[in-house]
Design a protein around this motif. Sequence first.
Motif, PDB file in Angstrom:
ATOM      1  N   CYS A 113       0.815  -1.223   0.000  1.00 17.92           N
ATOM      2  CA  CYS A 113       0.000   0.000   0.000  1.00 17.92           C
ATOM      3  C   CYS A 113       0.845   1.269   0.000  1.00 17.92           C
ATOM      4  CB  CYS A 113      -0.951  -0.011   1.190  1.00 17.92           C
ATOM      5  SG  CYS A 113      -2.100  -1.388   1.069  1.00 17.92           S
ATOM      6  N   LEU A 194       0.147  -8.785   7.936  1.00 20.08           N
ATOM      7  CA  LEU A 194      -0.577  -8.705   6.660  1.00 20.08           C
ATOM      8  C   LEU A 194       0.369  -9.266   5.604  1.00 20.08           C
ATOM      9  CD1 LEU A 194      -2.922  -7.907   4.875  1.00 20.08           C
ATOM     10  CD2 LEU A 194      -2.198  -5.539   5.006  1.00 20.08           C
ATOM     11  N   GLY A 319       0.817   0.459   5.123  1.00 23.06           N
ATOM     12  CA  GLY A 319       0.373  -0.865   4.671  1.00 23.06           C
ATOM     13  C   GLY A 319       1.286  -1.986   5.104  1.00 23.06           C
TER      14      GLY A 319
HETATM   15  N1  COA Z   1     -18.463 -10.038   7.165  1.00 23.04           N
HETATM   16  C1  COA Z   1     -19.083 -10.297   8.322  1.00 23.04           C
HETATM   17  N2  COA Z   1     -18.427 -10.617   9.442  1.00 23.04           N
HETATM   18  C2  COA Z   1     -17.076 -10.646   9.392  1.00 23.04           C
HETATM   19  C3  COA Z   1     -16.373 -10.391   8.211  1.00 23.04           C
HETATM   20  C4  COA Z   1     -17.121 -10.067   7.068  1.00 23.04           C
HETATM   21  N3  COA Z   1     -16.540  -9.788   5.884  1.00 23.04           N
HETATM   22  N4  COA Z   1     -15.064 -10.502   8.464  1.00 23.04           N
HETATM   23  C5  COA Z   1     -14.932 -10.815   9.758  1.00 23.04           C
HETATM   24  N5  COA Z   1     -16.161 -10.905  10.322  1.00 23.04           N
HETATM   25  C6  COA Z   1     -16.510 -11.233  11.699  1.00 23.04           C
HETATM   26  C7  COA Z   1     -15.383 -11.880  12.459  1.00 23.04           C
HETATM   27  O1  COA Z   1     -15.350 -13.267  12.199  1.00 23.04           O
HETATM   28  C8  COA Z   1     -15.754 -11.540  13.887  1.00 23.04           C
HETATM   29  O2  COA Z   1     -16.742 -12.439  14.306  1.00 23.04           O
HETATM   30  P1  COA Z   1     -16.782 -12.968  15.835  1.00 23.04           P
HETATM   31  O3  COA Z   1     -16.943 -11.727  16.671  1.00 23.04           O
HETATM   32  O4  COA Z   1     -17.956 -13.860  15.830  1.00 23.04           O
HETATM   33  O5  COA Z   1     -15.459 -13.638  16.037  1.00 23.04           O
HETATM   34  C9  COA Z   1     -16.406 -10.172  13.796  1.00 23.04           C
HETATM   35  O6  COA Z   1     -16.764 -10.008  12.410  1.00 23.04           O
HETATM   36  C10 COA Z   1     -15.498  -9.037  14.198  1.00 23.04           C
HETATM   37  O7  COA Z   1     -14.255  -9.248  13.596  1.00 23.04           O
HETATM   38  P2  COA Z   1     -13.067  -8.245  13.799  1.00 23.04           P
HETATM   39  O8  COA Z   1     -11.909  -8.699  12.979  1.00 23.04           O
HETATM   40  O9  COA Z   1     -12.837  -8.012  15.231  1.00 23.04           O
HETATM   41  O10 COA Z   1     -13.699  -6.924  13.149  1.00 23.04           O
HETATM   42  P3  COA Z   1     -13.135  -5.475  13.113  1.00 23.04           P
HETATM   43  O11 COA Z   1     -14.107  -4.558  13.722  1.00 23.04           O
HETATM   44  O12 COA Z   1     -11.716  -5.400  13.560  1.00 23.04           O
HETATM   45  O13 COA Z   1     -13.140  -5.164  11.546  1.00 23.04           O
HETATM   46  C11 COA Z   1     -11.662  -5.080   9.631  1.00 23.04           C
HETATM   47  C12 COA Z   1     -12.384  -5.974  10.644  1.00 23.04           C
HETATM   48  C13 COA Z   1     -10.857  -5.974   8.699  1.00 23.04           C
HETATM   49  C14 COA Z   1     -12.689  -4.310   8.837  1.00 23.04           C
HETATM   50  C15 COA Z   1     -10.763  -4.086  10.407  1.00 23.04           C
HETATM   51  O14 COA Z   1      -9.989  -4.771  11.367  1.00 23.04           O
HETATM   52  C16 COA Z   1      -9.843  -3.328   9.495  1.00 23.04           C
HETATM   53  O15 COA Z   1     -10.263  -2.610   8.616  1.00 23.04           O
HETATM   54  N6  COA Z   1      -8.526  -3.422   9.738  1.00 23.04           N
HETATM   55  C17 COA Z   1      -7.551  -2.766   8.893  1.00 23.04           C
HETATM   56  C18 COA Z   1      -7.431  -3.519   7.618  1.00 23.04           C
HETATM   57  C19 COA Z   1      -6.647  -2.791   6.599  1.00 23.04           C
HETATM   58  O16 COA Z   1      -6.703  -1.592   6.514  1.00 23.04           O
HETATM   59  N7  COA Z   1      -5.913  -3.536   5.783  1.00 23.04           N
HETATM   60  C20 COA Z   1      -5.177  -2.994   4.709  1.00 23.04           C
HETATM   61  C21 COA Z   1      -4.011  -2.239   5.225  1.00 23.04           C
HETATM   62  S1  COA Z   1      -3.225  -1.397   3.934  1.00 23.04           S
END
Ligand code: COA
Length: 331
Positions: A113, A194, A319
């Motif tokens: 990224c 990641l 990233g």
């Molecule tokens: N749809 C529905 N539920 C989902 C899901 C999806 N696509 N992906 C994960 N879940 C579920 C998980 O399994 C978890 O379930 P549980 O509570 O029963 O275990 C729940 O949602 C919460 O998961 P969590 O990972 O704690 O969610 P979060 O609030 O941290 O959001 C992201 C997840 C990925 C959106 C968030 O962590 C994020 O954006 N992180 C940064 C990612 C990023 O920017 N990456 C690129 C960097 S360049």
Amino acid sequence: MIRATIRGIGSYVPPKVVTNDDLAKLFTTSNEWIQTRTGIEERRFADEGTLCSDLALEASRRALEDAAMSASDVDFIIFATLSPDHHFPGTGCYLQKKLGVRHIGCMDVRNQCTGFLYSMTVADALIRAGTYKNILVVGSEIHSSALDFSDRGRDVAVLFGDAAGAAVFTACETLDQGVLYTELHADGEFAKALHMDVWDISRKPYLSQESIGGKEIWPHMDGRTVFKHAVTRLVELVHHTLKKNGLRPDEIKYVIPHQANLRINQMVAEKSNIPPERFLNNIQKYGNTTAASIPLLLDENYRSGKLQRGDLILLIAFGSGFTWGSALVRW
Ligand code: COA
């Protein structure tokens, strides 16, 4: 004094729109979950068989046209991607062939990224040193063919989209124009937060039936760790970049942030004391397009007339790596 300025900008997204509801037909998720946590409403997916260099070619043609230049004017190509056409050679070589130019140097940058910021920093240094005059910098990604569209990979699969962006950096002698400042960082301590195991060089063969059948060919992400570090590092970065350049937050016309998550950018805006309307975003339409996100955002806002020549802008990205960096540009 010679500086690098962005003389032409272009981008390309494939026509196929994939909504959150479309993804909800493939695995357990919902439009509400995706939008609330990321801001993403839809993304573009390329047709099967379309390569990273194909998207890059379209974006490059548009950037060259905007610069009123032809491919034969380009001295060097820097190509940022995490989704190359092949493991080797670098995708810059494929783009060079498609552009119909030969023998100019090509270099691939593998900084995810932050790839566009790393690439433009190298372009700026080569231009300042007088080595080259016109450098084509491209960020291009085909994510759609390497995402796990099952419940196992849903946390990652909802985030990414396909796109390309390109910019022609040219030598100029105006003191207060072009790339004014860049800074780059990395912390390999978090490399596994990641990452993707394919081409694991520690094994023979790199790819086995076992790894294909298992989960090693898909990207893995510790989303919470990425989120937390992204906000912390980006806020530090904004403060440091402004301080080093003796600038107040209100002197920045627009921040052009990498598009990983709308909530990350909103938090960074709040903690940096920069009004949120100065943080430009388009993740809603394209998801995270990794190395393409910054030139795509620049191109859209330039073509819509929002970004005007002379505006002072701050580019920031965070990233995988972790890597992060910033650039101050007088557009
Ligand atoms: N749809 C529905 N539920 C989902 C899901 C999806 N696509 N992906 C994960 N879940 C579920 C998980 O399994 C978890 O379930 P549980 O509570 O029963 O275990 C729940 O949602 C919460 O998961 P969590 O990972 O704690 O969610 P979060 O609030 O941290 O959001 C992201 C997840 C990925 C959106 C968030 O962590 C994020 O954006 N992180 C940064 C990612 C990023 O920017 N990456 C690129 C960097 S360049």
